[in-house]
Design a protein around this motif. Structure first.
Motif, PDB file in Angstrom:
ATOM      1  N   VAL A  69       0.850  -1.187   0.000  1.00 44.13           N
ATOM      2  CA  VAL A  69       0.000   0.000   0.000  1.00 44.13           C
ATOM      3  C   VAL A  69       0.888   1.239   0.000  1.00 44.13           C
ATOM      4  O   VAL A  69       1.472   1.603   1.025  1.00 44.13           O
ATOM      5  N   ASN A  70       0.981   1.877  -1.140  1.00 40.88           N
ATOM      6  CA  ASN A  70       1.835   3.054  -1.293  1.00 40.88           C
ATOM      7  C   ASN A  70       1.177   4.256  -0.616  1.00 40.88           C
ATOM      8  O   ASN A  70       0.047   4.605  -0.941  1.00 40.88           O
ATOM      9  N   PRO A  71       1.874   4.903   0.305  1.00 41.72           N
ATOM     10  CA  PRO A  71       1.250   6.032   1.030  1.00 41.72           C
ATOM     11  C   PRO A  71       0.986   7.242   0.156  1.00 41.72           C
ATOM     12  O   PRO A  71       0.263   8.155   0.577  1.00 41.72           O
ATOM     13  N   THR A  72       1.537   7.290  -1.063  1.00 37.73           N
ATOM     14  CA  THR A  72       1.300   8.442  -1.937  1.00 37.73           C
ATOM     15  C   THR A  72       0.003   8.315  -2.732  1.00 37.73           C
ATOM     16  O   THR A  72      -0.377   9.244  -3.435  1.00 37.73           O
ATOM     17  N   VAL A  73      -0.660   7.171  -2.649  1.00 41.56           N
ATOM     18  CA  VAL A  73      -1.918   6.999  -3.373  1.00 41.56           C
ATOM     19  C   VAL A  73      -2.994   7.909  -2.788  1.00 41.56           C
ATOM     20  O   VAL A  73      -3.193   7.961  -1.576  1.00 41.56           O
ATOM     21  N   VAL A  74      -3.670   8.644  -3.666  1.00 37.82           N
ATOM     22  CA  VAL A  74      -4.827   9.449  -3.265  1.00 37.82           C
ATOM     23  C   VAL A  74      -6.054   8.748  -3.822  1.00 37.82           C
ATOM     24  O   VAL A  74      -6.273   8.704  -5.024  1.00 37.82           O
ATOM     25  N   TRP A  75      -6.859   8.178  -2.936  1.00 37.96           N
ATOM     26  CA  TRP A  75      -7.939   7.289  -3.361  1.00 37.96           C
ATOM     27  C   TRP A  75      -9.153   8.042  -3.887  1.00 37.96           C
ATOM     28  O   TRP A  75      -9.522   9.094  -3.365  1.00 37.96           O
ATOM     29  N   ASN A  76      -9.766   7.470  -4.902  1.00 38.42           N
ATOM     30  CA  ASN A  76     -11.093   7.908  -5.297  1.00 38.42           C
ATOM     31  C   ASN A  76     -12.077   7.549  -4.194  1.00 38.42           C
ATOM     32  O   ASN A  76     -11.862   6.563  -3.458  1.00 38.42           O
ATOM     33  N   PRO A  77     -13.159   8.297  -4.042  1.00 38.98           N
ATOM     34  CA  PRO A  77     -14.149   7.975  -3.002  1.00 38.98           C
ATOM     35  C   PRO A  77     -14.627   6.531  -3.124  1.00 38.98           C
ATOM     36  O   PRO A  77     -14.977   6.058  -4.205  1.00 38.98           O
ATOM     37  N   GLY A  78     -14.613   5.825  -1.989  1.00 35.08           N
ATOM     38  CA  GLY A  78     -15.120   4.463  -1.946  1.00 35.08           C
ATOM     39  C   GLY A  78     -14.142   3.411  -2.410  1.00 35.08           C
ATOM     40  O   GLY A  78     -14.469   2.215  -2.400  1.00 35.08           O
ATOM     41  N   GLU A  79     -12.934   3.806  -2.816  1.00 35.93           N
ATOM     42  CA  GLU A  79     -11.966   2.823  -3.305  1.00 35.93           C
ATOM     43  C   GLU A  79     -10.882   2.568  -2.270  1.00 35.93           C
ATOM     44  O   GLU A  79     -10.649   3.374  -1.368  1.00 35.93           O
ATOM     45  N   SER A  80     -10.216   1.416  -2.422  1.00 33.19           N
ATOM     46  CA  SER A  80      -9.186   1.001  -1.473  1.00 33.19           C
ATOM     47  C   SER A  80      -8.233   0.057  -2.194  1.00 33.19           C
ATOM     48  O   SER A  80      -8.412  -0.242  -3.380  1.00 33.19           O
ATOM     49  N   ILE A  81      -7.262  -0.448  -1.472  1.00 34.03           N
ATOM     50  CA  ILE A  81      -6.315  -1.388  -2.067  1.00 34.03           C
ATOM     51  C   ILE A  81      -7.013  -2.683  -2.488  1.00 34.03           C
ATOM     52  O   ILE A  81      -6.565  -3.369  -3.407  1.00 34.03           O
ATOM     53  N   ASP A  82      -8.123  -3.010  -1.862  1.00 33.74           N
ATOM     54  CA  ASP A  82      -8.828  -4.249  -2.199  1.00 33.74           C
ATOM     55  C   ASP A  82      -9.908  -4.069  -3.255  1.00 33.74           C
ATOM     56  O   ASP A  82     -10.275  -5.024  -3.940  1.00 33.74           O
ATOM     57  N   LYS A  83     -10.406  -2.853  -3.416  1.00 29.33           N
ATOM     58  CA  LYS A  83     -11.453  -2.583  -4.386  1.00 29.33           C
ATOM     59  C   LYS A  83     -11.171  -1.240  -5.042  1.00 29.33           C
ATOM     60  O   LYS A  83     -11.330  -0.191  -4.416  1.00 29.33           O
ATOM     61  N   ASP A 102     -11.451  12.071 -11.852  1.00 31.95           N
ATOM     62  CA  ASP A 102     -10.825  12.504 -10.605  1.00 31.95           C
ATOM     63  C   ASP A 102      -9.286  12.452 -10.643  1.00 31.95           C
ATOM     64  O   ASP A 102      -8.619  13.151  -9.901  1.00 31.95           O
ATOM     65  N   LYS A 103      -8.749  11.611 -11.493  1.00 35.66           N
ATOM     66  CA  LYS A 103      -7.291  11.475 -11.650  1.00 35.66           C
ATOM     67  C   LYS A 103      -6.566  11.361 -10.307  1.00 35.66           C
ATOM     68  O   LYS A 103      -5.745  12.200  -9.952  1.00 35.66           O
ATOM     69  N   PRO A 104      -6.836  10.321  -9.554  1.00 39.51           N
ATOM     70  CA  PRO A 104      -6.120  10.158  -8.285  1.00 39.51           C
ATOM     71  C   PRO A 104      -4.641   9.908  -8.531  1.00 39.51           C
ATOM     72  O   PRO A 104      -4.256   9.379  -9.552  1.00 39.51           O
ATOM     73  N   GLN A 105      -3.825  10.291  -7.573  1.00 44.41           N
ATOM     74  CA  GLN A 105      -2.385  10.176  -7.743  1.00 44.41           C
ATOM     75  C   GLN A 105      -1.894   8.768  -7.413  1.00 44.41           C
ATOM     76  O   GLN A 105      -2.407   8.111  -6.526  1.00 44.41           O
ATOM     77  N   ALA A 106      -0.856   8.357  -8.146  1.00 44.92           N
ATOM     78  CA  ALA A 106      -0.115   7.113  -7.882  1.00 44.92           C
ATOM     79  C   ALA A 106      -0.942   5.849  -8.072  1.00 44.92           C
ATOM     80  O   ALA A 106      -0.575   4.800  -7.566  1.00 44.92           O
ATOM     81  N   TYR A 107      -2.045   5.917  -8.814  1.00 41.22           N
ATOM     82  CA  TYR A 107      -2.828   4.706  -9.039  1.00 41.22           C
ATOM     83  C   TYR A 107      -2.054   3.654  -9.846  1.00 41.22           C
ATOM     84  O   TYR A 107      -2.395   2.488  -9.816  1.00 41.22           O
ATOM     85  N   TYR A 108      -1.030   4.065 -10.559  1.00 39.75           N
ATOM     86  CA  TYR A 108      -0.254   3.077 -11.310  1.00 39.75           C
ATOM     87  C   TYR A 108       0.350   2.026 -10.382  1.00 39.75           C
ATOM     88  O   TYR A 108       0.573   0.878 -10.782  1.00 39.75           O
ATOM     89  N   THR A 109       0.599   2.383  -9.112  1.00 46.88           N
ATOM     90  CA  THR A 109       1.193   1.421  -8.181  1.00 46.88           C
ATOM     91  C   THR A 109       0.236   0.295  -7.820  1.00 46.88           C
ATOM     92  O   THR A 109       0.653  -0.693  -7.215  1.00 46.88           O
TER      93      THR A 109
END
Length: 573
Positions: A77-91, A422-429
């Motif tokens: 779980v990369n701490p730089t990820v900025v999540w879209n609402p309702g999203e997480s590492i599992d979904k 929304d273009k969340p950051q670091a989603y490539y990870t």
């Protein structure tokens, strides 16, 4: 680190996703005949069956699983990820894209913060409770292979990696892929990356050369002569003896403002392991060529050609001499024109310093090679218990396709940004299998000058089209795009990296294995001793003969044992 440098590094990271996105052969295009993910395919390619009849249709290796299958992994779980609402590492939308396109449902067997990931991997291995696939470090790979816990991927790679993926993973000639082999068997997928970023370039003030009636350097002796002239002939014209030849920082083997390129001119490679004529691997920092180089540097220091206080300055402090017209040369990577050189070259919207970009010259008739590391940052292994190992290659293929397309598409965004809105950051990870372009800089170096000359960006991938636009802005008068122009123009820093590649002027570190037993215990001490002795000799605090004593100390402090362990590891692999 200055704000300017942080900004440039951040920009470079963004571009890396896309310049990461093109193979070094200049093709961002899909390989001819490559299978596409099919939303309507109904066959399950995990069921390969027996021999096919001569009339059978070839298997679509990117066909969608129907019904979907599930494969497990361990997530960082990369701490730089900025999540879209309702999203997480599992979904999240990245996982959703893979399921929608390929019928592959990625399930995290566990997920931990990036800082805890390596420790979690070791616990997972110790408990023999592997997910279907996961990312590991070199030492973990060796342990997994030795314990017979992971699959031989040789046949799977041949069958399920697309031609595009194979080209992508072998853009360096195959060295990174070969590093994942044991006894000739492919035991993992390497997380490839560009090894050429730290390669050294010599930057020289062309306007100073012109003022002093000096020619561009062709040999290392020319560089020495230029350095002396810059320090003694008042190139800034202020009537004071306040200029130096070469700027450097206290970390003398650093990529920016270090001396790696200077050493390589004398065929010396401290910090790297090199193959000798005997076929053995030895540490480059204790070879006779290093002593010769240190003597030349000491001579320069005594002649006032180096900053008398470099030993207490970091790269930002040493950069001040370049910006303020006090130093005329510096060694550094391809991005140096953007930082720090642009800070001095561009004032009030005008270019006021003329920096030249030069290949590192040699002291003799043998080319000066640029030392680089292998470039692999880790490996993906597949558990022997995995039911659908081919699905991992499907994920790999899809990521490579998203990176390497150069037609207008939302592919890169789908797998790197998630929601386009929304273009969340670091989603490539979030991609469960990540590889980066080995030849990103080589592609730019080959293709950008062609596009600029032809005034035709259509031949470029999407991210280099952005670079092209920045170069066009500079040519139209926007001096703030100086860094982009110097990096991509004909004769620019990235074309020079491509030139090095064409001429075979890269020297890859001969050891890319895990820390050996003695290395883990002694290497930090040896590195500190190296910097202490080298700096003392350069600054005339010790005779150059101190180097000979250092070599013997290096061996007795653990270096000899480390050398033996390195060679033993290489022979066993």
């Amino acid at each position: 680190m200055t704000k300017a440098k942080r900004t440039w590094i951040a920009a470079l990271l963004v571009v890396a996703l896309g310049t990461t996105a093109a193979c070094s052969d200049g093709g961002g295009n899909k390989s001819e005949g490559q299978g596409e993910a099919s939303a309507s395919a109904s066959q399950s390619p995990g069921q390969t069956g027996g021999d096919q009849s001569p009339d059978a249709q070839p298997e679509d290796i990117m066909a969608k699983y129907d019904p979907p299958i599930e494969i497990s992994t361990g997530a960082s779980v990369n701490p730089t990820v900025v999540w879209n609402p309702g999203e997480s590492i599992d979904k999240n939308s990245v996982y959703d894209n893979y399921e929608q396109e390929l019928g592959i449902r990625v399930k995290n067997k566990w997920a931990v913060d990036t800082s805890q990931y390596d420790a979690k991997v070791k616990i997972t291995i110790a408990s023999n409770d592997l997910p279907d696939f996961m990312y590991v470090q070199r030492a973990d790979l060796d342990q997994l292979v030795k314990s017979d816990m992971v699959m031989d991927l040789t046949d799977l790679y041949e069958k399920y990696a697309t031609p595009e993926t194979k080209k992508f993973l072998t853009a360096d000639g195959g060295a990174q892929l070969d590093s994942a082999k044991s006894d000739g068997k492919l035991m993992a997928i390497p997380r490839t990356d560009a090894p050429y970023v730290p390669a050294q370039i010599l930057y020289i003030r062309n306007d100073w050369l012109k003022k002093l009636n000096l020619q561009a350097p062709k040999t290392m002796q020319d560089v020495l002569d230029i350095s002396h002239a810059f320090a003694t002939m008042d190139p800034d014209g202020n009537g004071k003896a306040d200029t130096i030849g070469l700027s450097l920082q206290k970390e003398i083997l650093a990529s920016d403002s270090g001396l790696i390129g200077y050493f390589s001119s004398y065929h010396a490679y401290p910090g790297k392991w090199i193959k000798t004529a005997s076929g053995q691997v030895e540490y480059g920092g204790i070879q006779p060529e290093v002593k010769t180089t240190l003597k030349r540097l000491q001579d320069m220091f005594k002649a006032g050609e180096l900053d008398k206080e470099f030993m207490v300055k970091d790269s930002s402090k040493s950069a001040e001499l370049l910006v303020s017209d006090k130093a005329g040369m510096v060694y550094g990577p391809f991005w140096m024109p953007s930082w720090p050189l642009q800070g001095g070259a561009v004032k009030d919207g005008k270019v006021v310093q003329d920096w030249g970009i030069y290949a590192v010259p040699s002291i003799d008739d043998k080319p000066a090679l640029q030392p680089v590391d292998l470039g692999v940052t880790g490996y993906y292994v597949i558990s022997k218990k995995a039911k659908h190992p081919e699905a991992v290659f499907k994920l790999l293929n899809r990521w490579v396709t998203a990176l390497t397309r150069n037609d207008p598409t939302e592919d890169v965004a789908k797998y790197s940004q998630g929601s386009l809105k929304d273009k969340p950051q670091a989603y490539y990870t979030l991609n469960p299998v990540l590889v980066y372009n080995i030849g990103a800089q080589l592609y730019s170096g080959e293709m950008m000058p062609k596009a600029i000359k032809a005034k035709d960006p259509s031949m470029l991938n999407n991210e280099n089209k952005i670079n092209y636009e920045n170069v066009m802005k500079f040519e139209a008068g926007d001096a703030n795009q100086y860094g982009a122009y110097m990096a991509f123009k004909e004769g620019g820093s990235q074309p020079l990296l491509y030139e090095y590649f064409q001429e075979g002027r890269y020297l890859t570190n001969a050891y890319s294995g895990p820390p050996t037993a003695t290395m883990a215990d002694r290497w930090a001490t040896l590195q500190a001793k190296e910097m202490e002795v080298f700096t003392k000799i350069i600054t005339n605090g010790a005779s150059v003969d101190e180097f000979d004593k250092y070599v013997e100390q290096w061996k007795t402090l653990g270096g000899a044992q480390i050398t033996q362990e390195v060679n033993d590891w290489l022979q066993s692999h």
